[in-house]
Design an enzyme around this catalytic site. Structure first.
Site, short mmCIF file in Angstrom:
data_model
loop_
_atom_site.label_atom_id
_atom_site.label_comp_id
_atom_site.label_asym_id
_atom_site.label_seq_id
_atom_site.Cartn_x
_atom_site.Cartn_y
_atom_site.Cartn_z
N GLY A 54 7.42 4.51 8.12
CA GLY A 54 6.60 5.69 8.39
C GLY A 54 6.96 6.24 9.76
N SER A 55 6.01 6.87 10.39
CA SER A 55 6.31 7.53 11.66
C SER A 55 6.40 6.52 12.81
CB SER A 55 5.24 8.57 11.97
OG SER A 55 3.99 7.93 12.09
N THR A 56 7.10 6.92 13.85
CA THR A 56 7.25 6.06 15.03
C THR A 56 5.89 5.81 15.67
OG1 THR A 56 9.53 6.69 15.40
CG2 THR A 56 8.31 5.97 17.33
N GLU A 107 11.23 15.18 15.78
CA GLU A 107 11.50 15.09 14.35
C GLU A 107 10.62 16.10 13.61
OE1 GLU A 107 10.04 11.58 12.24
OE2 GLU A 107 11.99 11.47 11.27
N LYS A 109 0.84 -1.20 0.00
CA LYS A 109 0.00 0.00 0.00
C LYS A 109 0.87 1.25 0.00
CE LYS A 109 -1.78 2.43 3.38
NZ LYS A 109 -1.62 3.79 2.82
N CYS A 123 13.99 10.24 6.64
CA CYS A 123 13.98 9.72 8.00
C CYS A 123 15.37 9.75 8.63
CB CYS A 123 13.42 8.31 8.01
SG CYS A 123 14.22 7.29 6.80
N GLU A 170 10.56 0.57 9.92
CA GLU A 170 11.55 1.64 9.71
C GLU A 170 10.82 2.91 10.08
OE1 GLU A 170 14.57 1.14 8.84
OE2 GLU A 170 14.65 -0.65 7.60
P1 NAD Z 1 2.67 7.73 8.65
O1 NAD Z 1 3.18 6.79 9.66
O2 NAD Z 1 1.46 8.53 8.95
O3 NAD Z 1 2.32 6.96 7.26
C1 NAD Z 1 3.15 6.02 6.67
C2 NAD Z 1 2.29 4.94 6.04
O4 NAD Z 1 1.53 4.31 7.04
C3 NAD Z 1 1.29 5.45 5.01
O5 NAD Z 1 1.17 4.51 3.96
C4 NAD Z 1 0.01 5.53 5.79
O6 NAD Z 1 -1.14 5.40 5.00
C5 NAD Z 1 0.15 4.34 6.72
N1 NAD Z 1 -0.61 4.47 7.96
C6 NAD Z 1 -0.91 5.60 8.65
N2 NAD Z 1 -1.65 5.30 9.74
C7 NAD Z 1 -1.82 3.95 9.73
C8 NAD Z 1 -2.49 3.05 10.60
N3 NAD Z 1 -3.14 3.45 11.68
N4 NAD Z 1 -2.45 1.74 10.30
C9 NAD Z 1 -1.78 1.29 9.21
N5 NAD Z 1 -1.16 2.10 8.35
C10 NAD Z 1 -1.15 3.42 8.60
O7 NAD Z 1 3.92 8.58 8.30
P2 NAD Z 1 4.00 9.83 7.36
O8 NAD Z 1 3.65 11.02 8.15
O9 NAD Z 1 3.26 9.56 6.11
O10 NAD Z 1 5.58 9.80 7.02
C11 NAD Z 1 6.51 10.56 7.70
C12 NAD Z 1 7.18 9.77 8.79
O11 NAD Z 1 7.73 8.55 8.29
C13 NAD Z 1 8.32 10.50 9.42
O12 NAD Z 1 8.16 10.49 10.80
C14 NAD Z 1 9.56 9.70 9.03
O13 NAD Z 1 10.57 9.67 9.98
C15 NAD Z 1 9.05 8.36 8.78
N6 NAD Z 1 9.85 7.71 7.75
C16 NAD Z 1 10.75 6.77 8.16
C17 NAD Z 1 11.55 6.12 7.25
C18 NAD Z 1 12.54 5.07 7.68
O14 NAD Z 1 13.09 4.39 6.84
N7 NAD Z 1 12.82 4.90 8.95
C19 NAD Z 1 11.43 6.43 5.91
C20 NAD Z 1 10.51 7.40 5.52
C21 NAD Z 1 9.72 8.01 6.46
#
Ligand code: NAD
Length: 502
Positions: free
Chosen positions: A243-245, A402, A190, A299, A265
């Protein structure tokens, strides 16, 4: 042509056919409730197009298709070499369509076209690398004595749910697809709702590369609906998330329902240490790359610069001058642009709120941090000039949280011990960078930094042959390199009795 494919012309004049459906079982389908996501161009806030958004029942279909494919001889019994070749064909197709893929990425995400071309080259490299690995995944024969034969088989985990973010849509997809497919898994991936377009174009190439139906299913959808449906689904054996922590923690809870294998990650607040014996000119250049690339939406961005007090003033002066000269903000399709818009209004608002917080907390904004209104469509677009804060103290919110934007904090230290203490004073542990000409210090500091990755005299120098991932609240498991396959295989032990029971 149904609304599952639409003809588009991008701002750089490139015409192409954009798929808009859910890619399930090698077919394009609409979502069961017809719901869509509208993609916004962050450069001028115009609507690009709308694509179908999966709900829970669509995820059910995608998972069923992935399960059938996993059990089907056309995939299950394919030789690892043939499987690898298929991934390499996909890599070649990505190269052939590089200009279109990069165009979509820049249009949808706002990153510079040059960066998008770099991302596409990375996708090509990652897929080729893992394609080559597919027939080099071996178990072991373990000597347990003359009457027994014991060996292990590396088996695929099964159906993998993969959830990716918006900052590197294509690259993140390749980091997850490459190892999963090389190891013989099937996938439901996704994309992030903020950047739904490029992955659908990639889906077409998956079909063209010859993958059997159901091996790769690609959907868009909102996190709390499609993402949560993946994380909780009893038919999914593994979930890999970037995605986010905060979301990573939710995924862990959801994945517990059927005890899924997980890889995460997540976020970071990575330190970059500049010691007084460093090559300051090099430190300045890398520090700029380390935080301002990709609009600061990385990230591993080295977003906390820690400088030894004896060179603090000279570093700041040189860094400010370099950022102002090199971080050209503007139209992401222009060749001269280093920094495009933030990906969405919500990210833009969030970065601006951190800039205000920095001012309110008493840090000094020495450069940037302003709304940039001189983009291709004046007064439109989510542009912010790169912000540098000095006089930052470890208790400040802008030092600890962050920001995920073109936003850096610079603090000072007096000794190596203090530098390490400050570097490790965070819940995160993703990247870290050390600038020094003292080879002994470099390795000493590298060992003591709490991070999954250390760059010595560089920053954010990622390479698909090298493991990537974090410690502490920056993640679990590794992607890329040989280590990236560990999360996509499980080890079966086989005990063979070749003696006689007496
Ligand atoms: P996010 O966590 O909101 O979203 C990331 C993904 O998760 C998206 O596809 C989103 O649709 C999905 N998602 C959101 N809520 C969900 C839930 N409740 N259940 C299942 N899936 C869900 O993050 P964001 O705001 O889109 O991205 C930015 C963050 O991602 C930053 O904090 C960054 O540090 C982190 N990031 C980390 C890495 C890494 O490799 N460590 C890489 C890129 C981004």
């Amino acid at each position: 042509m149904s609304d599952l494919h639409i003809e588009l012309t991008a701002p750089n004049g490139r015409k192409y056919t954009q798929p808009t459906g859910l890619f399930i079982n090698n077919e394009w389908v609409k979502s069961s409730d017809g719901r869509k996501i509208t993609s916004i161009n962050p450069t001028d806030e115009s609507e690009i197009t709308s694509v179908y958004a999966a709900g829970a029942s669509d995820i059910d279909l995608a998972v069923a298709s992935a399960r059938n494919a996993f059990n089907d001889p056309s995939w299950r019994d394919l030789s690892p070499t043939d499987r690898g070749n298929m991934i390499i064909v996909l890599s070649d197709l990505v190269a052939k369509h590089a200009a279109t893929l990069a165009t979509i990425e820049t249009w949808d995400n706002g990153k510079s076209y040059i960066d998008s071309l770099g991302d596409v080259a990375e996708v090509q490299g990652v897929l080729k690398y893992y394609g080559g690995y597919a027939d080099k995944i071996h178990g072991q024969v373990i000597d347990t004595g003359p009457n027994k034969l014991a060996y292990t088989i590396k088996e695929p985990v099964g159906v993998c749910g993969q959830i990716i973010p918006w900052n590197f849509p294509l690259a993140m997809a390749s980091w997850k697809l490459g190892p999963a497919l090389a190891c013989g898994n099937t996938v439901v991936i996704k994309a992030a709702e903020q950047t739904p377009l490029s992955i659908l174009y990639l889906a077409q190439l998956v079909k063209e590369a010859g993958f059997p139906p159901g091996v790769v299913n690609i959907v868009n959808g909102y996190g709390r609906e499609a993402g949560a449906a993946i994380a909780t689904h009893p038919g999914i054996d593994k979930v890999a998330f970037t995605g986010s922590t905060a979301t990573g923690k939710e995924i862990m809870k959801m994945a517990a329902a059927n005890m899924k294998n997980i890889t995460l990650e997540t976020g970071g607040k990575s330190p970059l240490l500049v010691f007084e014996d460093a090559d300051v000119e090099q430190a300045v250049k890398w520090a700029h790359i380390g935080i301002m690339s990709n609009q600061g939406q990385i990230c591993t961005a080295t977003s906390r610069i820690l400088v030894q007090d004896s060179i603090y003033d000279s570093f700041i002066a040189a860094f400010k001058k370099h950022v102002q000269k090199v971080s050209v903000v503007g139209d992401p399709f222009a060749e001269t642009t280093f920094q495009g818009p933030q990906v969405t209004k919500s990210q833009y608002d969030s970065v601006l709120a951190y800039i205000q917080a920095g001012k309110d907390e008493g840090a000094t904004l020495v450069s940037g941090g302003e709304v940039f209104t001189n983009g291709p469509t004046p007064s439109k677009g989510f542009f912010i000039t790169p912000a540098i804060f000095t006089d930052v103290k470890p208790n400040m919110k802008i030092y600890r949280e962050e920001v995920f934007g073109p936003f850096v904090v610079i603090a000072t230290f007096t000794s190596e011990e203090e530098a390490l203490k400050m570097a490790n004073d965070t819940i995160y542990g993703l990247g870290s960078a050390v600038f020094t000409k003292d080879i002994t210090r470099a390795h000493r500091v590298a060992r003591r930094i709490e991070a999954g990755m250390v760059w010595i005299n560089s920053s954010n120098d990622s390479d698909y042959r090298v493991p990537f991932g974090g410690v502490k609240q920056s993640g679990i498991g590794r992607e890329l390199g040989e280590a990236g396959m560990a999360g996509y295989t499980q080890t079966k032990a086989v005990h063979v009795n070749i003696g006689l029971m007496i």
